[in-house]
Design a protein around this motif. Structure first.
Motif, PDB file in Angstrom:
ATOM      1  N   GLU A  58      -5.394  -9.700   4.007  1.00  0.00           N
ATOM      2  CA  GLU A  58      -5.364 -11.260   3.568  1.00  0.00           C
ATOM      3  C   GLU A  58      -3.948 -11.674   3.108  1.00  0.00           C
ATOM      4  N   HIS A  60      -8.032  -5.082   2.872  1.00  0.00           N
ATOM      5  CA  HIS A  60     -10.077  -4.629   2.764  1.00  0.00           C
ATOM      6  C   HIS A  60     -10.877  -3.627   3.446  1.00  0.00           C
ATOM      7  N   GLN A  61     -11.126  -2.596   3.469  1.00  0.00           N
ATOM      8  CA  GLN A  61     -11.951  -1.669   4.555  1.00  0.00           C
ATOM      9  C   GLN A  61     -13.048  -1.625   4.181  1.00  0.00           C
ATOM     10  N   TRP A  62     -14.287  -1.703   5.164  1.00  0.00           N
ATOM     11  CA  TRP A  62     -15.124  -0.994   5.098  1.00  0.00           C
ATOM     12  C   TRP A  62     -15.960  -0.638   6.171  1.00  0.00           C
ATOM     13  N   THR A 121     -11.902   4.434   3.793  1.00  0.00           N
ATOM     14  CA  THR A 121     -13.379   4.987   3.942  1.00  0.00           C
ATOM     15  C   THR A 121     -13.796   6.730   3.732  1.00  0.00           C
ATOM     16  N   CYS A 181     -11.057  -3.159   8.955  1.00  0.00           N
ATOM     17  CA  CYS A 181     -10.058  -3.187   8.025  1.00  0.00           C
ATOM     18  C   CYS A 181      -9.576  -4.651   8.278  1.00  0.00           C
ATOM     19  N   THR A 182      -9.053  -5.243   7.270  1.00  0.00           N
ATOM     20  CA  THR A 182      -9.028  -7.008   7.350  1.00  0.00           C
ATOM     21  C   THR A 182      -7.748  -7.055   5.901  1.00  0.00           C
ATOM     22  N   THR A 205      -3.896  -8.843   0.319  1.00  0.00           N
ATOM     23  CA  THR A 205      -4.590  -7.711  -0.137  1.00  0.00           C
ATOM     24  C   THR A 205      -5.225  -6.818   1.279  1.00  0.00           C
ATOM     25  N   GLY A 262      -5.075   0.554   2.516  1.00  0.00           N
ATOM     26  CA  GLY A 262      -6.804   0.214   1.578  1.00  0.00           C
ATOM     27  C   GLY A 262      -7.151   1.455   0.754  1.00  0.00           C
TER      28      GLY A 262
END
Lengths: 114, 112
Positions: free
Chosen positions: B26, B5-7, B107, B23-24, B3, B104
């Motif tokens: 997993e 993720h962005q925030w 943003t 951005c990470t 997965t 992702g």
């Protein structure tokens, strides 16, 4: 030589019809050709991809046709549905150590009319 | 499964303010990481890519920078935002030896 030219910019198709989006490239070193689908406000997602050793790849209603001599490839969406309305991007990659270098088309906004 | 993720999901910033997007990834190790920008109704513009920690390649010279402090973390930064920095910023990853890029959620950045 690094460009991928995509057409049309936008496309309106009746429900049940065939949607066709075309891409052309110049660099003969390209050996991976993916299509991505993007819904508004979301990131693109891989839809289907082809390598030049085959002329056609089909997954459900989605087919990629590949013409190596003409340096063209296209996406066909059979029995188009309103849920297929999205922006579609073709891309190409030279592969090898440069396989991170996806070269993107400008995108086609597809609208399926119910 | 993997997965990404962005925030944050959306951000409104004044001109001249700093920026940090994260951005990470997993579920995988040593991924290739990418930052793209997408202007409204336009295609994808590759900004940066990274093949490993601390290894950043820039595609477009501008007032943005990227860093990869950890294997699965990719950060996009700016010291002073411009109006032209507005857009939809996408992070993506791929396995080192494969071509598929996984994106992702993006943003949405608006610079006022």
């Amino acid at each position: 030589q690094q460009q991928v030219k995509q057409s049309p910019q936008s496309l309106i198709v009746q429900k049940g019809g065939i949607s066709i989006i075309n891409c052309a490239y110049e660099n003969t070193a390209f050996d991976y050709f993916p299509w991505y689908q993007q819904f508004p406000g979301k990131g693109p997602a891989l839809l289907i991809a082809i390598r030049p050793d085959v002329s056609e790849k089909k997954e459900g209603r989605f087919t990629i046709s590949f013409n190596k001599s003409a340096k063209q490839f296209s996406l066909h969406i059979m029995d188009s549905q309103p849920g297929d309305s999205a922006t579609y991007f073709c891309a190409a990659s030279p592969g090898g150590d440069s396989n991170y270098q996806l070269i993107w088309g400008a995108g086609t906004k597809l609208i399926i009319k119910p | 499964s993997q997965t990404i993720h962005q925030w944050p999901a959306t951000l409104v910033q004044p001109v001249g303010s700093p920026l940090s997007l994260e951005c990470t990834v997993e579920g995988t190790s040593n991924p290739n990481l990418y930052w793209y920008r997408q202007a409204a109704g336009r295609g994808l513009q590759l900004l940066f890519y990274s093949v490993g920690i601390g290894q950043i390649s820039s595609e477009v010279p501008q007032n943005l920078s990227a860093s990869r402090p950890q294997d699965r973390q990719f950060i996009l930064s700016s010291k002073k935002l411009l109006l032209s920095d507005s857009g939809f910023y996408l992070c993506a990853w791929s396995r080192g030896a494969e071509d598929t890029q996984y994106f992702g959620p993006g943003t949405r950045l608006t610079v006022l």
